[in-house]
Design a protein around this motif. Structure first.
Motif, PDB file in Angstrom:
ATOM      1  N   LEU A 156       0.626  -1.362  -0.044  1.00  0.00           N
ATOM      2  CA  LEU A 156      -0.190  -0.045   0.126  1.00  0.00           C
ATOM      3  C   LEU A 156       0.830   1.263   0.129  1.00  0.00           C
ATOM      4  CD1 LEU A 156      -2.886   0.503   0.101  1.00  0.00           C
ATOM      5  CD2 LEU A 156      -2.789   0.684   2.633  1.00  0.00           C
ATOM      6  N   GLN A 157       1.915   1.378   0.802  1.00  0.00           N
ATOM      7  CA  GLN A 157       2.870   2.274   0.694  1.00  0.00           C
ATOM      8  C   GLN A 157       3.490   2.534  -0.555  1.00  0.00           C
ATOM      9  OE1 GLN A 157       5.922   1.689   3.951  1.00  0.00           O
ATOM     10  NE2 GLN A 157       4.517   2.081   5.312  1.00  0.00           N
ATOM     11  N   ILE A 158       3.693   1.426  -1.275  1.00  0.00           N
ATOM     12  CA  ILE A 158       4.549   1.537  -2.526  1.00  0.00           C
ATOM     13  C   ILE A 158       3.533   2.252  -3.589  1.00  0.00           C
ATOM     14  CG2 ILE A 158       5.607   0.259  -4.476  1.00  0.00           C
ATOM     15  CD1 ILE A 158       6.720  -1.851  -2.515  1.00  0.00           C
ATOM     16  N   ALA A 159       2.388   1.726  -3.460  1.00  0.00           N
ATOM     17  CA  ALA A 159       0.939   2.127  -4.305  1.00  0.00           C
ATOM     18  C   ALA A 159       0.982   3.627  -4.173  1.00  0.00           C
ATOM     19  CB  ALA A 159      -0.261   1.437  -4.026  1.00  0.00           C
ATOM     20  N   ALA A 160       1.218   4.146  -2.847  1.00  0.00           N
ATOM     21  CA  ALA A 160       0.819   5.401  -2.341  1.00  0.00           C
ATOM     22  C   ALA A 160       1.759   6.393  -3.138  1.00  0.00           C
ATOM     23  CB  ALA A 160       0.672   5.643  -1.067  1.00  0.00           C
ATOM     24  N   ALA A 161       3.040   5.821  -3.085  1.00  0.00           N
ATOM     25  CA  ALA A 161       4.314   6.692  -3.447  1.00  0.00           C
ATOM     26  C   ALA A 161       4.146   6.996  -5.166  1.00  0.00           C
ATOM     27  CB  ALA A 161       5.583   5.899  -3.158  1.00  0.00           C
ATOM     28  N   VAL A 224       0.794  -3.323  -8.688  1.00  0.00           N
ATOM     29  CA  VAL A 224       1.862  -2.370  -7.850  1.00  0.00           C
ATOM     30  C   VAL A 224       3.317  -2.645  -8.338  1.00  0.00           C
ATOM     31  CG1 VAL A 224       2.606  -1.499  -5.915  1.00  0.00           C
ATOM     32  CG2 VAL A 224       0.018  -1.818  -6.175  1.00  0.00           C
ATOM     33  N   MET A 225       3.386  -4.000  -8.299  1.00  0.00           N
ATOM     34  CA  MET A 225       4.851  -4.683  -8.144  1.00  0.00           C
ATOM     35  C   MET A 225       5.352  -5.244  -9.381  1.00  0.00           C
ATOM     36  SD  MET A 225       5.301  -4.654  -5.022  1.00  0.00           S
ATOM     37  CE  MET A 225       6.921  -5.246  -4.966  1.00  0.00           C
ATOM     38  N   MET A 306      13.222  -7.677  -4.098  1.00  0.00           N
ATOM     39  CA  MET A 306      13.993  -6.402  -4.092  1.00  0.00           C
ATOM     40  C   MET A 306      13.291  -5.199  -4.255  1.00  0.00           C
ATOM     41  SD  MET A 306      17.319  -6.956  -3.374  1.00  0.00           S
ATOM     42  CE  MET A 306      18.263  -5.731  -4.050  1.00  0.00           C
ATOM     43  N   LYS A 307      12.235  -5.258  -5.168  1.00  0.00           N
ATOM     44  CA  LYS A 307      11.598  -3.802  -5.282  1.00  0.00           C
ATOM     45  C   LYS A 307      11.147  -3.517  -3.790  1.00  0.00           C
ATOM     46  CE  LYS A 307       7.693  -1.706  -7.589  1.00  0.00           C
ATOM     47  NZ  LYS A 307       6.771  -1.565  -8.811  1.00  0.00           N
ATOM     48  N   PHE A 313      14.075   0.624   2.155  1.00  0.00           N
ATOM     49  CA  PHE A 313      15.374   1.267   2.529  1.00  0.00           C
ATOM     50  C   PHE A 313      15.270   2.718   2.084  1.00  0.00           C
ATOM     51  CE2 PHE A 313      19.422   3.199   0.961  1.00  0.00           C
ATOM     52  CZ  PHE A 313      20.074   3.001   2.205  1.00  0.00           C
ATOM     53  N   LYS A 314      14.535   3.065   0.763  1.00  0.00           N
ATOM     54  CA  LYS A 314      14.464   4.458   0.473  1.00  0.00           C
ATOM     55  C   LYS A 314      13.567   5.282   1.766  1.00  0.00           C
ATOM     56  CE  LYS A 314      13.236   4.669  -3.510  1.00  0.00           C
ATOM     57  NZ  LYS A 314      12.484   4.753  -4.928  1.00  0.00           N
TER      58      LYS A 314
END
Length: 339
Positions: A156-161, A224-225, A306-307, A313-314
């Protein structure tokens, strides 16, 4: 800010990290192995392994007879992490987020064995107004297994970004509430419950779409991924792996045999799943669901991790950036073609 629960968990993780980074313990091979998992079809390989005693079988073939296993069902990855930190289990079967967080906090003292499944996770809503993430308002609750650190919460965080901008990755964190998948399903079926959205895994994805009025798909993890994401994998402490190398190898061999059975005789695998879990869903429905796109992603190699790691990390959740997936998996899995 992190919740009080997460600060407590982080303290426990730090304590484990100090222990694991200290002097190596004397090897002490175990004969009684405790493993944990969550509810859902994702964990079907583990149900087959339990029913057919595959870890016991492969351990004996490797020269370690007399091994017994105890399978513990826990509602979320956070509960499994707590159990590992407390010494209540030896091996976890849960999501990528928990593996990466423990690997980072213990300075490599926790690592993966093999992945077990990478079926899609799906954000389901029963609110007619919510068609995309842009429609989620400040009072719209989203059920995830563990806030902030579960695989669903991080996807959900990756999608929001990607949707709102890189600096908005945590925009939807305040919307998330912690509910195990069975409890989230119950909440979704209750028209009066405040939780109207659930980042679900199979079979709850299909149960909600079938049984919840107005339920519809908002988002799926492959969207998303960019492909499959390992949601379930076995992992353990390097201390346990070093002391029990043949047990760890037996887990890999048993996982492969279970995955092979799912592919070669899906009906038999489904019947075992129903017997072990008590799931009342019909064999016919389960077989139909397993024919849906992405539902036969039963692979030993980690996928899409890894994604996932690079995002963590980012945003500062991981203090160490892995160079490759092999950094957080044991050497015995490095022959696999993971990502």
């Amino acid at each position: 800010m992190k919740s009080m629960m997460w600060r407590a968990a982080a303290g426990a993780i730090a304590a484990l990290g100090m222990a694991l980074s200290g002097a190596p313990a004397l090897a002490q091979q175990k004969s009684e192995i405790a493993l944990s998992r969550q509810p859902g079809i994702f964990y079907m390989p583990s149900h087959i392994m339990e029913k057919q005693k595959l870890i016991e079988k492969h351990a004996a073939a490797l020269g370690v007879p007399g091994v017994s296993t105890k399978w513990i069902n826990l509602s979320g990855g956070g509960a499994q992490t707590d159990a590992l930190l407390a010494g209540g289990v030896d091996i976890l079967n849960t999501g990528t987020g928990n593996l990466l967080l423990l690997w980072d906090r213990t300075r490599g003292g926790v690592k993966g064995i093999v992945a077990t499944s990478a079926q899609p996770m799906t954000l389901i809503s029963r609110d007619a107004h919510i068609k995309s993430l842009k429609d989620i308002g400040p009072n719209d609750k989203i059920a995830v297994p563990t806030v902030k650190v579960s695989t669903q919460a991080i996807v959900l965080q990756i999608a929001a970004a990607e949707l709102f901008g890189a600096d908005q990755w945590s925009k939807l964190d305040p919307n998330t509430v912690q509910l195990g998948h069975p409890d989230a399903y119950v909440a979704m079926t209750n028209a009066q419950h405040e939780v109207r959205n659930h980042f679900a895994i199979p079979p709850f994805t299909f149960l909600e779409l079938k049984n919840v009025a107005g339920a519809h798909v908002v988002l799926s993890s492959p969207d998303v991924m960019g492909g499959p994401l390992s949601q379930a994998q076995f992992f353990t402490t390097t201390k346990f792996a070093d002391a029990n190398p043949k047990i760890v190898q037996a887990v890999r061999d048993a996982t492969k045999e279970a995955q092979d059975l799912i592919r070669s005789d899906t009906k038999a695998a489904v019947e075992i799943y129903k017997e072990v879990t008590g799931d009342k869903t019909s064999v016919e429905d389960l077989l139909a669901w397993l024919k849906e796109p992405g539902m036969m992603e039963w692979n030993l190699q980690p996928q899409g991790t890894m994604k996932f790691a690079n995002h963590l990390f980012k945003v500062g959740t991981l203090k160490t950036q892995p160079k490759a997936w092999t950094d957080y998996y044991l050497p015995m899995s490095h022959d696999l073609k993971g990502n």
